[in-house]
Design a protein around this motif. Structure first.
Motif, PDB file in Angstrom:
ATOM      1  N   ARG A 216       0.713  -1.168   0.234  1.00 36.23           N
ATOM      2  CA  ARG A 216       0.043  -0.341  -0.390  1.00 36.23           C
ATOM      3  C   ARG A 216       0.936   1.315   0.362  1.00 36.23           C
ATOM      4  NH1 ARG A 216      -3.194  -2.481   4.428  1.00 36.23           N
ATOM      5  NH2 ARG A 216      -2.408  -0.645   5.569  1.00 36.23           N
ATOM      6  N   ASN A 217       2.010   0.832   0.142  1.00 40.82           N
ATOM      7  CA  ASN A 217       2.795   2.429   0.656  1.00 40.82           C
ATOM      8  C   ASN A 217       3.890   2.481  -0.894  1.00 40.82           C
ATOM      9  OD1 ASN A 217       3.054   3.818   3.232  1.00 40.82           O
ATOM     10  ND2 ASN A 217       2.417   1.905   4.025  1.00 40.82           N
ATOM     11  N   ASN A 218       3.513   1.647  -1.709  1.00 40.25           N
ATOM     12  CA  ASN A 218       4.228   1.966  -3.374  1.00 40.25           C
ATOM     13  C   ASN A 218       5.655   0.931  -3.168  1.00 40.25           C
ATOM     14  OD1 ASN A 218       1.579   3.105  -4.303  1.00 40.25           O
ATOM     15  ND2 ASN A 218       3.355   4.998  -2.997  1.00 40.25           N
ATOM     16  N   MET A 219       5.454   0.037  -2.677  1.00 38.24           N
ATOM     17  CA  MET A 219       7.134  -0.768  -2.128  1.00 38.24           C
ATOM     18  C   MET A 219       6.690  -2.131  -2.936  1.00 38.24           C
ATOM     19  SD  MET A 219       8.887   0.380   0.068  1.00 38.24           S
ATOM     20  CE  MET A 219       8.683   1.978  -0.129  1.00 38.24           C
ATOM     21  N   ALA A 220       7.983  -1.699  -3.884  1.00 42.17           N
ATOM     22  CA  ALA A 220       7.651  -4.147  -4.962  1.00 42.17           C
ATOM     23  C   ALA A 220       8.174  -5.174  -3.550  1.00 42.17           C
ATOM     24  CB  ALA A 220       8.571  -3.462  -5.843  1.00 42.17           C
ATOM     25  N   ILE A 221       7.853  -5.836  -3.891  1.00 36.79           N
ATOM     26  CA  ILE A 221       7.639  -6.641  -3.508  1.00 36.79           C
ATOM     27  C   ILE A 221       7.961  -8.275  -3.578  1.00 36.79           C
ATOM     28  CG2 ILE A 221       7.465  -8.209  -0.781  1.00 36.79           C
ATOM     29  CD1 ILE A 221       5.231  -5.384  -0.324  1.00 36.79           C
ATOM     30  N   ILE A 222       8.851  -8.515  -2.898  1.00 41.28           N
ATOM     31  CA  ILE A 222       9.105 -10.169  -3.268  1.00 41.28           C
ATOM     32  C   ILE A 222       8.677 -11.293  -2.098  1.00 41.28           C
ATOM     33  CG2 ILE A 222      10.898 -12.234  -4.168  1.00 41.28           C
ATOM     34  CD1 ILE A 222      11.545 -10.700  -6.217  1.00 41.28           C
ATOM     35  N   GLY A 223       8.243 -12.323  -1.977  1.00 40.13           N
ATOM     36  CA  GLY A 223       7.595 -12.971  -1.041  1.00 40.13           C
ATOM     37  C   GLY A 223       8.460 -14.186  -0.897  1.00 40.13           C
ATOM     38  N   VAL A 224       9.269 -14.311   0.120  1.00 37.78           N
ATOM     39  CA  VAL A 224       9.669 -15.691  -0.018  1.00 37.78           C
ATOM     40  C   VAL A 224       9.335 -16.324   1.171  1.00 37.78           C
ATOM     41  CG1 VAL A 224      11.676 -16.943   0.340  1.00 37.78           C
ATOM     42  CG2 VAL A 224      12.074 -15.174  -0.783  1.00 37.78           C
ATOM     43  N   ASP A 225       8.761 -18.221   1.305  1.00 35.15           N
ATOM     44  CA  ASP A 225       8.680 -18.867   2.530  1.00 35.15           C
ATOM     45  C   ASP A 225       8.875 -20.063   1.968  1.00 35.15           C
ATOM     46  OD1 ASP A 225       7.103 -18.141   4.808  1.00 35.15           O
ATOM     47  OD2 ASP A 225       6.405 -19.464   4.673  1.00 35.15           O
ATOM     48  N   ALA A 226       9.337 -20.872   3.152  1.00 37.59           N
ATOM     49  CA  ALA A 226       9.618 -22.354   2.920  1.00 37.59           C
ATOM     50  C   ALA A 226       8.323 -23.094   2.897  1.00 37.59           C
ATOM     51  CB  ALA A 226      10.366 -23.257   3.667  1.00 37.59           C
TER      52      ALA A 226
END
Length: 201
Positions: A64-74
């Motif tokens: 929502r704050n205009n960050m580009a995000i990649i999520g990693v989880d196992a």
């Protein structure tokens, strides 16, 4: 196994994924730290959410704050929920101990995730953090307050946690070219979390 799964905690999250999605606190107790992080980053920064869980509330807030995000989880089951929550976000199934994305980020967040690794496994992560950060990049993570192990019941399963001593974290950060910006122990405004914010390079 002693009390539960201690070597691959993500397997526990595979079991409790639906419970976790329903019961994870969605209120933004972490907001002041996320705001602090955002204030240190360029516009449209690329952020790695390491141990992203379902994406709520942290990934959601950053998006929502205009960050580009990649999520990693196992946890494969957790990521199924995350992808359903955020269909346009990139999620990667990977054990953080094997993290090798071959790209660098403006920030890495390991909130309530890094501390599921054993004390023996945690030190090696700081070189992985460093290799995935741009110069000047920011690392935000939570830990315990002293060296030791703890177990906590979640969804009927025992979840393993571990921590190093604060001086050990400080030494590891410094030896991997990080400078501590902020270190708050048992913040009463943030569910008594212990929070580290550090700058790389």
């Amino acid at each position: 196994m002693e009390k539960g799964e201690r070597n691959n905690v993500y397997r526990v999250y595979d079991k409790i994924a639906a419970w976790f999605a329903e019961n994870r606190i969605n209120g933004l107790l972490e907001q002041k730290y996320l705001e602090r992080l955002i204030s240190l980053l360029p516009k449209n920064a690329l952020v790695l959410d390491l141990g992203c869980g379902t994406g709520k509330p942290i990934l959601e807030y950053l998006s929502r704050n205009n960050m580009a995000i990649i999520g990693v989880d196992a946890s494969e089951e957790i990521l199924k929920i995350a992808q359903a929550n955020f269909p346009t976000t990139t999620f990667i199934l990977q054990d953080m101990r094997l993290l090798n994305l071959k790209r660098q980020f403006d920030a890495i967040i390991a909130w309530h995730s890094f501390f599921h690794l054993s004390a023996a496994e945690q030190p090696a992560m700081f070189a992985r953090f460093a290799s995935h950060l741009k110069p000047g990049g920011i690392l935000l993570f939570t830990s315990g307050t002293e060296r030791g192990e703890a177990w906590g019941m979640n969804g009927g399963e025992n979840l393993f946690h571990a921590s190093l001593d604060p001086k050990e974290y400080l030494d590891l950060l410094q030896s991997n070219n990080f400078t501590v910006i902020e270190h708050v122990e048992k913040d009463p405004e943030c569910n008594y979390d212990t929070v580290w914010l550090a700058k790389f390079g």
